[in-house]
Structure formats: structure tokens, C-alpha cells
Design an enzyme around this catalytic site. Structure first.
Site, PDB file in Angstrom:
ATOM      1  N   ARG A 115      14.084  28.417  39.519  1.00 43.50           N
ATOM      2  CA  ARG A 115      14.923  29.560  39.161  1.00 43.50           C
ATOM      3  C   ARG A 115      15.480  30.264  40.382  1.00 43.50           C
ATOM      4  O   ARG A 115      16.631  30.632  40.425  1.00 43.50           O
ATOM      5  CB  ARG A 115      14.082  30.539  38.334  1.00 43.50           C
ATOM      6  CG  ARG A 115      14.697  31.914  38.212  1.00 43.50           C
ATOM      7  CD  ARG A 115      14.134  32.671  37.054  1.00 43.50           C
ATOM      8  NE  ARG A 115      14.236  31.895  35.851  1.00 43.50           N
ATOM      9  CZ  ARG A 115      13.373  31.960  34.830  1.00 43.50           C
ATOM     10  NH1 ARG A 115      12.348  32.781  34.884  1.00 43.50           N
ATOM     11  NH2 ARG A 115      13.542  31.205  33.768  1.00 43.50           N
ATOM     12  N   TYR A 116      14.599  30.466  41.354  1.00 37.90           N
ATOM     13  CA  TYR A 116      15.004  31.174  42.567  1.00 37.90           C
ATOM     14  C   TYR A 116      15.402  30.141  43.618  1.00 37.90           C
ATOM     15  O   TYR A 116      14.943  29.000  43.581  1.00 37.90           O
ATOM     16  CB  TYR A 116      13.831  32.003  43.086  1.00 37.90           C
ATOM     17  CG  TYR A 116      13.350  33.084  42.140  1.00 37.90           C
ATOM     18  CD1 TYR A 116      14.060  34.262  41.987  1.00 37.90           C
ATOM     19  CD2 TYR A 116      12.168  32.920  41.418  1.00 37.90           C
ATOM     20  CE1 TYR A 116      13.604  35.261  41.138  1.00 37.90           C
ATOM     21  CE2 TYR A 116      11.701  33.921  40.562  1.00 37.90           C
ATOM     22  CZ  TYR A 116      12.426  35.094  40.435  1.00 37.90           C
ATOM     23  OH  TYR A 116      11.975  36.076  39.601  1.00 37.90           O
ATOM     24  N   ARG A 119      12.070  28.698  45.913  1.00 36.44           N
ATOM     25  CA  ARG A 119      10.721  28.447  45.418  1.00 36.44           C
ATOM     26  C   ARG A 119      10.728  27.922  43.986  1.00 36.44           C
ATOM     27  O   ARG A 119      11.649  28.207  43.226  1.00 36.44           O
ATOM     28  CB  ARG A 119       9.851  29.697  45.520  1.00 36.44           C
ATOM     29  CG  ARG A 119      10.423  30.936  44.867  1.00 36.44           C
ATOM     30  CD  ARG A 119       9.906  32.187  45.597  1.00 36.44           C
ATOM     31  NE  ARG A 119      10.209  33.416  44.890  1.00 36.44           N
ATOM     32  CZ  ARG A 119      11.381  34.047  44.957  1.00 36.44           C
ATOM     33  NH1 ARG A 119      12.375  33.529  45.641  1.00 36.44           N
ATOM     34  NH2 ARG A 119      11.560  35.176  44.306  1.00 36.44           N
ATOM     35  N   CYS A 128      -6.273  26.382  29.412  1.00 35.99           N
ATOM     36  CA  CYS A 128      -6.918  27.535  30.042  1.00 35.99           C
ATOM     37  C   CYS A 128      -8.366  27.585  29.569  1.00 35.99           C
ATOM     38  O   CYS A 128      -8.702  27.030  28.518  1.00 35.99           O
ATOM     39  CB  CYS A 128      -6.238  28.842  29.631  1.00 35.99           C
ATOM     40  SG  CYS A 128      -4.605  29.053  30.359  1.00 35.99           S
ATOM     41  N   CYS A 132      -5.332  33.751  26.394  1.00 37.57           N
ATOM     42  CA  CYS A 132      -4.957  35.167  26.266  1.00 37.57           C
ATOM     43  C   CYS A 132      -4.021  35.282  25.071  1.00 37.57           C
ATOM     44  O   CYS A 132      -3.022  34.575  24.997  1.00 37.57           O
ATOM     45  CB  CYS A 132      -4.195  35.639  27.494  1.00 37.57           C
ATOM     46  SG  CYS A 132      -5.110  35.427  29.014  1.00 37.57           S
ATOM     47  N   CYS A 135      -0.301  35.590  25.791  1.00 38.85           N
ATOM     48  CA  CYS A 135       0.280  34.536  26.629  1.00 38.85           C
ATOM     49  C   CYS A 135       1.800  34.426  26.469  1.00 38.85           C
ATOM     50  O   CYS A 135       2.305  34.312  25.361  1.00 38.85           O
ATOM     51  CB  CYS A 135      -0.357  33.182  26.291  1.00 38.85           C
ATOM     52  SG  CYS A 135       0.266  31.841  27.327  1.00 38.85           S
ATOM     53  N   ASP A 333      10.357  40.459  33.464  1.00 38.94           N
ATOM     54  CA  ASP A 333      10.887  39.113  33.661  1.00 38.94           C
ATOM     55  C   ASP A 333      12.069  39.025  32.695  1.00 38.94           C
ATOM     56  O   ASP A 333      11.872  38.989  31.475  1.00 38.94           O
ATOM     57  CB  ASP A 333       9.801  38.059  33.379  1.00 38.94           C
ATOM     58  CG  ASP A 333       9.991  36.822  34.254  1.00 38.94           C
ATOM     59  OD1 ASP A 333      11.146  36.531  34.625  1.00 38.94           O
ATOM     60  OD2 ASP A 333       8.991  36.149  34.554  1.00 38.94           O
ATOM     61  N   LYS A 340      12.341  38.033  37.806  1.00 39.10           N
ATOM     62  CA  LYS A 340      11.594  39.288  37.789  1.00 39.10           C
ATOM     63  C   LYS A 340      12.437  40.422  38.377  1.00 39.10           C
ATOM     64  O   LYS A 340      12.901  40.319  39.500  1.00 39.10           O
ATOM     65  CB  LYS A 340      10.304  39.131  38.583  1.00 39.10           C
ATOM     66  CG  LYS A 340       9.379  38.071  37.990  1.00 39.10           C
ATOM     67  CD  LYS A 340       8.151  37.873  38.851  1.00 39.10           C
ATOM     68  CE  LYS A 340       7.254  36.783  38.312  1.00 39.10           C
ATOM     69  NZ  LYS A 340       7.825  35.413  38.475  1.00 39.10           N
TER      70      LYS A 340
HETATM   71  C1  LIG Z   1       7.342  34.415  38.968  1.00 42.46           C
HETATM   72  C2  LIG Z   1       8.075  33.207  39.289  1.00 42.46           C
HETATM   73  C3  LIG Z   1       8.165  32.746  40.606  1.00 42.46           C
HETATM   74  C4  LIG Z   1       7.521  33.474  41.772  1.00 42.46           C
HETATM   75  O1  LIG Z   1       8.111  34.730  41.958  1.00 42.46           O
HETATM   76  P1  LIG Z   1       7.662  35.658  43.183  1.00 42.46           P
HETATM   77  O2  LIG Z   1       8.394  36.938  42.936  1.00 42.46           O
HETATM   78  O3  LIG Z   1       8.070  34.962  44.421  1.00 42.46           O
HETATM   79  O4  LIG Z   1       6.179  35.818  43.097  1.00 42.46           O
HETATM   80  C5  LIG Z   1       8.882  31.612  40.836  1.00 42.46           C
HETATM   81  N1  LIG Z   1       9.493  30.943  39.845  1.00 42.46           N
HETATM   82  C6  LIG Z   1       9.449  31.371  38.571  1.00 42.46           C
HETATM   83  C7  LIG Z   1      10.168  30.607  37.521  1.00 42.46           C
HETATM   84  C8  LIG Z   1       8.731  32.511  38.243  1.00 42.46           C
HETATM   85  O5  LIG Z   1       8.656  32.923  36.977  1.00 42.46           O
END
Ligand SMILES: *Cc1c(COP(=O)(O)O)cnc(C)c1O
Length: 392
Positions: A115-116, A119, A128, A132, A135, A333, A340
Site C-alpha cells: 500500500r505504501y 513497505r 492466532c 479477538c 478482528c 485506517d 493509516k
Molecule cells: C499498517 C500497515 C503498514 C505499516 O504501517 P506503519 O505506519 O509503517 O507502521 C504497512 N502496510 C499496510 C498495508 C498496513 O496496513
């Protein structure tokens, strides 16, 4: 602990057999039926019905350890509500979705979410130790209780290798610490061998629901793959016990920085005082609060959802009032895959060519001049009006 909603759990393992400290034993003896749970706590008629039908939507499983922390008689026990199904889960609110954060759309290969820019999120297993009820990934979690196949893992690894902009892999699930040491090491070693990967992270709830999983053997394996960060899902001060504390200490002593991620849950932790206590208790066990999540719009979770204003009020009650390290970022989110988004109290009252007018934690206004240009009376009057609006 002062701010709890049900009587303190009896966690002293006096009469427990020695193999209770064995995580395989804990997993083999997970509680999944009314009959098993009834032997430990007094279930309400409603809870029994919800458990009986829960397999149709999202299965119940509770480790004997986590079950030992539940109040025997109080159905409003904050830990009980996190793991025992409720009939409310069978209701879907019109805003709710099966994939509330739009993960499927950002998934280039199975089990990987990109997504980002820099990362990715790797879903290493759908299992799990304890499920939860809130979830967010209940659409997949617990359904087959399988780990990511080797073929899918290698497809994900190839994708990561081809995308050199990826420098951070977050391993989640399900709970990746439910993989065997060998499987987990294989995943970590393979990811570590990718030159472009700088940081590896694991998201887990094992220290809370299965602290026996954190063995010295596991820690000496994890230690080899630094920099490795672990985010732990803690929601309530009652989850911090001698066992979870020991698990966190073992990880910290192995040089693994620990963070927490909590979900705001109605009637469980949606009070400033409970969150303040939780944050303080976390710092005491060397876990740095990282995120507080607004409860995602997953199907059947509306009874857990708090108003955004309750979350903002909680952050307002922390910032400035306690150690900065104890203040996590409150995030939504964004539905549909926006990622986020941080939200919180407004400290910036106004911004102009003259500078900014800000509010401190006590609600006092301050002027920070920029550009050597004095604030006009008009700007100050305007800030005062906005300020009284923000204060409401
Ligand atoms: C939460 C998340 C991350 C990590 O986000 P950070 O803000 O760097 O902790 C990476 N990819 C996805 C899809 C996420 O939901």
C-alpha cells in the site's frame, strides 16, 4: 491494578501442571466449545448461543492461559468481551465491510499487501492463539488455520526483490509467532537475504495470549535477524501479567525494540483512565506505545466501535499530561485503502503570514511569530474565535 472492570484474575499457576508453560500444550488445549469454557467460567445464555453459532462467521479459540485471566462471573469483563463471541456479531451495520481497509485491492500477489511506497505487509499465517472478536481481518483469519504456502511465500519474495523501493517488511497474519521456530526462521532468513530490505517487523499478540511462546530459543533465533521490531497488540491493563511481562523482558533483552498497538473498544478500554494506566504499564515493561486504532469497519464489530471524539479525548488526556513516550498515535485506517491517517486534538489554532497560534495541553493559547511580522489584532481576534470553537 486500579482501573479494572472486573475482579483481578487468579494468575498464580499453583495448581497448574508443569507443561502449562509449554506453548504447544497451550495450543493443543485451546478452548473452542461451550462445554470446555463452561468448566472454567459461568457463561450467560447469550454467550452460549453466540459460541454455538460463531463457527459460521468467525471461530472461537482461547488459550487456557488467556482463559485463566477471564472473570468467572462478570460477562462485562474486558478480557472476556475480547474473546467470547457475542450475538451482536451476527448483525452487520450498513457501514461495515468484509475487507474494511481495502487490502485485497492492494495485494499484488497472494498474502502480500503493498500500500505504501517503501513497505509491505506479509500475511504469514491465518492462525492466532486466541481469536479477538474485534478482528479486522476476520474475513480470512482462522478460516483454514494454515500458514502461507512456500509457493506463495516465494512469489511474495520475488515481488519484493523486483520492487527495490521496498525497504521494510511487516510480517503479520494471523499471528506469525504461531509458526514454528524453523518456519519463522526460514521466512526471516530469506527476507534478510534481500539486499534492499533494511527493517523487518513482526506484528503479534503472543505475549498477551500465549506468553509461553516467547522462549529463550525463539529469542536467540530472532536476535540473528536484527534490526527486527515487534509490535504487540495490548488492549487492557489486565493483560499485563507476570507471564506477559516475562515474555516482553525476554524479547527486549534480546535487543528487539517493542511497540504496542491497541484498538479502542467500547466498554473495554474507551476511558482515558484505562488507556493512561495501560500506557504506563507498557512503559514499565519496556513496550513503547505506537498506535491506537479506531476500530475498523469490519462486519459484525459495531458493538465495539467508539466515537472518534472519544479517541480524540483520550489522546488529549495523555499528551502533555504524561510522559511523551506514553502517547501513541491515534489513527483511522481509512476505509477503502487510504492507509493509516493520524487524528487527534487540534493544537494548531491558526496559521498566517505572521506565524502560528497554538494551544497547549492545558488549553492555553500561545503565539509563535514567524517572518518578523507582528500579529494584527484582527488575527488574534480570529484565533480567539476559532479557539473557543475548538475547545467545544
Ligand atoms: C499498517 C500497515 C503498514 C505499516 O504501517 P506503519 O505506519 O509503517 O507502521 C504497512 N502496510 C499496510 C498495508 C498496513 O496496513
Amino acid at each position: 491494578m486500579p482501573h479494572t472492570d472486573c475482579e483481578p484474575p487468579d494468575t498464580s499457576p499453583v495448581s497448574w501442571p508443569s507443561n502449562l508453560n509449554d506453548w504447544f500444550w497451550q495450543l493443543r488445549h485451546r478452548i473452542t466449545t461451550v462445554g470446555q469454557l463452561e468448566k472454567i467460567i459461568n457463561l450467560t445464555v447469550e454467550e452460549k448461543r453466540a459460541i454455538q453459532y460463531s463457527n459460521k462467521i468467525f471461530k472461537m479459540a482461547i488459550t487456557p492461559y488467556f482463559a485463566s485471566l477471564l472473570s468467572k462471573d462478570d460477562p462485562n469483563c474486558p478480557l472476556r468481551k475480547q474473546c467470547i463471541p457475542s450475538l451482536q456479531e451476527f448483525k452487520t451495520n450498513i457501514n461495515e465491510m468484509s475487507d474494511p481497509c481495502g487490502e485485497e485491492e492492494d495485494s499484488p500477489v497472494p498474502g502480500l499487501i503493498h500500500r505504501y511506497p517503501d513497505r509491505v505487509l506479509l500475511l504469514a499465517t491465518d492462525t492466532c492463539a486466541t481469536y479477538c472478536r474485534h478482528c479486522t481481518r476476520r474475513r480470512i483469519v482462522g478460516s483454514s488455520e494454515t500458514r502461507m504456502s512456500t509457493a506463495n511465500f516465494h512469489q511474495a519474495v520475488n515481488y519484493i526483490k523486483e520492487h527495490k523501493e521496498i525497504r521494510d517488511v511487516l510480517i503479520s497474519g494471523g499471528d506469525p509467532l504461531l509458526l514454528s521456530d524453523e518456519k519463522l526462521e526460514y521466512f526471516l532468513k530469506t527476507l534478510r537475504s534481500i539486499e534492499t530490505i533494511e527493517v523487518i517487523r513482526i506484528g503479534t499478540r503472543a505475549p498477551v495470549t500465549l506468553p509461553q511462546r516467547i522462549t529463550e530459543k525463539l529469542c536467540s533465533m530472532l536476535k540473528k535477524y536484527q534490526p527486527l521490531y515487534i509490535s504487540i497488540h495490548f488492549n487492557h491493563p489486565k493483560e499485563i501479567t507476570a507471564e506477559s511481562k516475562k515474555a516482553c523482558n525476554l524479547l527486549s533483552d534480546s535487543g528487539i525494540p517493542l511497540g504496542s498497538q491497541s484498538v479502542l473498544l467500547k466498554g473495554i478500554n474507551d476511558k482515558p483512565q484505562i488507556i493512561m494506566t495501560l500506557m504506563h504499564e507498557l512503559l514499565k515493561i519496556r513496550v513503547r506505545p505506537y498506535y491506537i486504532y479506531q476500530c475498523d469497519l469490519a462486519k459484525g464489530t459495531s458493538h465495539f466501535r467508539t466515537n472518534i471524539s472519544a479517541g480524540i479525548k483520550i489522546i488529549d488526556s495523555l499528551r502533555g499530561h504524561t510522559t511523551g513516550y506514553a502517547v501513541p498515535t491515534y489513527v483511522i485506517d481509512a476505509p477503502g485503502g487510504g492507509g493509516k491517517v493520524p487524528i487527534g486534538p487540534e493544537y494548531l489554532i491558526s496559521k498566517s503570514k505572521s506565524g502560528v497560534i497554538i494551544k497547549n495541553y492545558e488549553g492555553k493559547m500561545f503565539v509563535y511569530p514567524e517572518n518578523g511580522k507582528p500579529f494584527t489584532q484582527e488575527e488574534i481576534d480570529k484565533a480567539n474565535r476559532q479557539f473557543s470553537f475548538v475547545k467545544k
